[in-house]
Design a protein around this motif. Structure first.
Motif, PDB file in Angstrom:
ATOM      1  N   PHE A 205      37.091  43.568  36.466  1.00  0.00           N
ATOM      2  CA  PHE A 205      37.298  43.748  37.889  1.00  0.00           C
ATOM      3  C   PHE A 205      37.406  45.232  38.252  1.00  0.00           C
ATOM      4  O   PHE A 205      38.205  45.968  37.681  1.00  0.00           O
ATOM      5  CB  PHE A 205      38.561  43.015  38.346  1.00  0.00           C
ATOM      6  N   GLY A 206      36.593  45.647  39.197  1.00  0.00           N
ATOM      7  CA  GLY A 206      36.609  47.023  39.687  1.00  0.00           C
ATOM      8  C   GLY A 206      35.726  47.981  38.922  1.00  0.00           C
ATOM      9  O   GLY A 206      35.535  49.121  39.342  1.00  0.00           O
ATOM     10  N   LYS A 207      35.179  47.532  37.801  1.00  0.00           N
ATOM     11  CA  LYS A 207      34.363  48.424  36.974  1.00  0.00           C
ATOM     12  C   LYS A 207      33.113  48.899  37.714  1.00  0.00           C
ATOM     13  O   LYS A 207      32.587  49.989  37.450  1.00  0.00           O
ATOM     14  CB  LYS A 207      33.972  47.723  35.673  1.00  0.00           C
ATOM     15  N   GLN A 208      32.649  48.079  38.685  1.00  0.00           N
ATOM     16  CA  GLN A 208      31.419  48.421  39.406  1.00  0.00           C
ATOM     17  C   GLN A 208      31.604  49.555  40.400  1.00  0.00           C
ATOM     18  O   GLN A 208      30.633  50.170  40.842  1.00  0.00           O
ATOM     19  CB  GLN A 208      30.884  47.182  40.143  1.00  0.00           C
ATOM     20  N   ALA A 209      32.829  49.878  40.781  1.00  0.00           N
ATOM     21  CA  ALA A 209      33.064  50.978  41.721  1.00  0.00           C
ATOM     22  C   ALA A 209      32.670  52.297  41.065  1.00  0.00           C
ATOM     23  O   ALA A 209      32.897  52.499  39.868  1.00  0.00           O
ATOM     24  CB  ALA A 209      34.533  51.016  42.141  1.00  0.00           C
TER      25      ALA A 209
ATOM     26  N   LEU B  17      34.103  55.023  40.994  1.00  0.00           N
ATOM     27  CA  LEU B  17      35.250  55.626  40.324  1.00  0.00           C
ATOM     28  C   LEU B  17      35.639  54.866  39.057  1.00  0.00           C
ATOM     29  O   LEU B  17      36.535  55.290  38.328  1.00  0.00           O
ATOM     30  CB  LEU B  17      36.450  55.715  41.266  1.00  0.00           C
ATOM     31  N   GLY B  18      34.989  53.740  38.799  1.00  0.00           N
ATOM     32  CA  GLY B  18      35.142  53.052  37.528  1.00  0.00           C
ATOM     33  C   GLY B  18      36.367  52.188  37.376  1.00  0.00           C
ATOM     34  O   GLY B  18      36.664  51.730  36.262  1.00  0.00           O
ATOM     35  N   ARG B  19      37.052  51.924  38.460  1.00  0.00           N
ATOM     36  CA  ARG B  19      38.276  51.119  38.378  1.00  0.00           C
ATOM     37  C   ARG B  19      38.576  50.522  39.744  1.00  0.00           C
ATOM     38  O   ARG B  19      38.062  50.993  40.758  1.00  0.00           O
ATOM     39  CB  ARG B  19      39.466  51.985  37.945  1.00  0.00           C
ATOM     40  N   PRO B  20      39.447  49.491  39.791  1.00  0.00           N
ATOM     41  CA  PRO B  20      39.897  49.013  41.092  1.00  0.00           C
ATOM     42  C   PRO B  20      40.978  49.930  41.662  1.00  0.00           C
ATOM     43  O   PRO B  20      41.651  50.647  40.913  1.00  0.00           O
ATOM     44  CB  PRO B  20      40.484  47.636  40.774  1.00  0.00           C
ATOM     45  N   ALA B  21      41.133  49.879  42.961  1.00  0.00           N
ATOM     46  CA  ALA B  21      42.255  50.564  43.591  1.00  0.00           C
ATOM     47  C   ALA B  21      43.547  49.813  43.309  1.00  0.00           C
ATOM     48  O   ALA B  21      43.544  48.606  43.061  1.00  0.00           O
ATOM     49  CB  ALA B  21      42.044  50.652  45.096  1.00  0.00           C
TER      50      ALA B  21
ATOM     51  N   PRO C 298      45.107  52.430  36.007  1.00  0.00           N
ATOM     52  CA  PRO C 298      44.436  51.742  34.891  1.00  0.00           C
ATOM     53  C   PRO C 298      42.983  51.390  35.192  1.00  0.00           C
ATOM     54  O   PRO C 298      42.613  51.052  36.318  1.00  0.00           O
ATOM     55  CB  PRO C 298      45.276  50.471  34.708  1.00  0.00           C
ATOM     56  N   ARG C 299      42.167  51.482  34.148  1.00  0.00           N
ATOM     57  CA  ARG C 299      40.749  51.151  34.228  1.00  0.00           C
ATOM     58  C   ARG C 299      40.476  49.892  33.418  1.00  0.00           C
ATOM     59  O   ARG C 299      41.129  49.632  32.416  1.00  0.00           O
ATOM     60  CB  ARG C 299      39.913  52.307  33.648  1.00  0.00           C
ATOM     61  N   PRO C 300      39.489  49.103  33.821  1.00  0.00           N
ATOM     62  CA  PRO C 300      39.107  47.964  32.986  1.00  0.00           C
ATOM     63  C   PRO C 300      38.513  48.488  31.662  1.00  0.00           C
ATOM     64  O   PRO C 300      38.069  49.624  31.616  1.00  0.00           O
ATOM     65  CB  PRO C 300      38.046  47.259  33.827  1.00  0.00           C
TER      66      PRO C 300
ATOM     67  N   ASP D 156      42.799  63.476  38.676  1.00  0.00           N
ATOM     68  CA  ASP D 156      41.472  62.899  38.522  1.00  0.00           C
ATOM     69  C   ASP D 156      41.514  61.467  39.052  1.00  0.00           C
ATOM     70  O   ASP D 156      42.221  60.620  38.494  1.00  0.00           O
ATOM     71  CB  ASP D 156      41.085  62.913  37.043  1.00  0.00           C
ATOM     72  N   PRO D 157      40.786  61.137  40.130  1.00  0.00           N
ATOM     73  CA  PRO D 157      40.888  59.782  40.691  1.00  0.00           C
ATOM     74  C   PRO D 157      40.357  58.694  39.769  1.00  0.00           C
ATOM     75  O   PRO D 157      40.729  57.532  39.912  1.00  0.00           O
ATOM     76  CB  PRO D 157      40.046  59.867  41.973  1.00  0.00           C
ATOM     77  N   THR D 158      39.521  59.069  38.814  1.00  0.00           N
ATOM     78  CA  THR D 158      39.013  58.050  37.902  1.00  0.00           C
ATOM     79  C   THR D 158      40.052  57.642  36.863  1.00  0.00           C
ATOM     80  O   THR D 158      39.903  56.618  36.201  1.00  0.00           O
ATOM     81  CB  THR D 158      37.746  58.543  37.168  1.00  0.00           C
ATOM     82  N   ARG D 159      41.099  58.474  36.712  1.00  0.00           N
ATOM     83  CA  ARG D 159      42.103  58.238  35.675  1.00  0.00           C
ATOM     84  C   ARG D 159      43.505  58.045  36.226  1.00  0.00           C
ATOM     85  O   ARG D 159      44.446  57.851  35.452  1.00  0.00           O
ATOM     86  CB  ARG D 159      42.128  59.423  34.692  1.00  0.00           C
TER      87      ARG D 159
END
Length: 295
Positions: free
Chosen positions: A251-255, A257-261, A15-17, A9-12
């Motif tokens: 940071f990255g939450k706006q993408a 996918l919900g996270r930065p690369a 790490p996510r903010p 799952d690319p969203t997981r």
């Protein structure tokens, strides 16, 4: 670590903010970052796509540059990487990882804002390798100014322009006599080229210019058999973030996918564009934005 070839799952996958708030002095360092960036140290597996290529990567000490250096080396390439004097320790770690892959690593102090340093860099690469097969213009500078254009000093504007644009121009110009048919230039632009954040006005301006430069130079060099492309990352978790942005927690939450690369997720794009698998691809911008639609 999860197998890199396993469906995930690319969203997981990373790490996510929310991340811990963290601040560093520019240029920033990898060690203090929480979570630690993933450059592919434990996951990237090469398959000979760049065997015996001689490559130059600016800003290769950390972040995307380190991930690309690791990937290039594991694909069979020798790597000359640039860094600023204060990034010596970071650069030595990248060089170690390149050498661990059995390839030559040449870390070089270079401030791409200076024309003569760019000229000397190309000469150093030719002395070390005899030629240049792939040039990756990745070094960049940004500094957030939430208060708007009035807060952007001429000194900052000049630094952003000279780092992001002048250095790229000089290195392409000086490297060109040492490139041959089949060689490749890859520039790093950004989602900011298309969807500029107001607090990064000067940085976004340079990233838009890199798109135009890439497409124009590609047409200029096509008949010589030299391909020119760019990668446009979205938010990527690198030392530049805690060193230049006020809010690392989100940071990255706006993408989408919900996270930065992570930097490791950018490296395959550079490998592809440098390899013969992209032999009919030039003047293209490979967007790796985590789902943000771009033109």
């Amino acid at each position: 670590m999860t197998d890199a070839h396993e469906q995930q799952d690319p969203t997981r996958r990373h790490p996510r903010p929310d991340f811990p708030q963290q601040d560093q002095e520019h240029p920033g360092w990898t060690g203090p970052m929480d979570p630690p960036p993933d450059h592919g140290e434990d996951s990237y597996v090469g398959s000979g796509l760049l065997t015996d290529r001689r490559t130059v990567i600016t800003g290769g000490d950390s972040g995307i540059g380190r991930a690309v250096a690791i990937a290039f080396a594991r694909e069979g390439a020798d790597v000359l990487l640039t860094h600023l004097p204060e990034e010596e320790k970071e650069a030595q770690e990248t060089a170690r990882l390149v050498q661990e892959a059995g390839r030559m690593a040449v870390p070089v102090v270079c401030d791409v804002r200076e024309e003569e340093q760019c000229r000397s860099l190309v000469e150093r690469a030719v002395d070390a390798f005899g030629r240049i097969d792939v040039l990756v213009n990745n070094a960049a500078y940004q500094m957030s100014q939430p208060e708007g254009i009035g807060a952007i000093t001429t000194e900052q504007f000049d630094r952003v322009m000279r780092t992001n644009l002048y250095g790229m121009f000089w290195l392409c110009k000086f490297a060109l006599p040492h490139l041959r048919p089949g060689s490749s230039i890859i520039n790093t632009t950004s989602v900011q080229a298309y969807k500029p954040s107001p607090h990064l006005l000067d940085y976004a301006t340079t990233k838009g210019a890199i798109v135009t430069f890439t497409q124009g130079l590609a047409q200029m060099l096509a008949e010589d058999g030299i391909r020119v492309n760019a990668v446009a990352p979205g938010p990527v978790w690198t030392p530049l973030i805690p060193a230049t942005l006020p809010d690392t927690q989100n940071f990255g939450k706006q993408a989408p996918l919900g996270r930065p690369a992570q930097p490791a997720e950018m490296a395959p794009a550079y490998v592809f564009l440098a390899s013969q698998r992209a032999s009919f691809i030039t003047a293209e911008i490979l967007n790796a934005t985590g789902g943000t639609p771009l033109p």
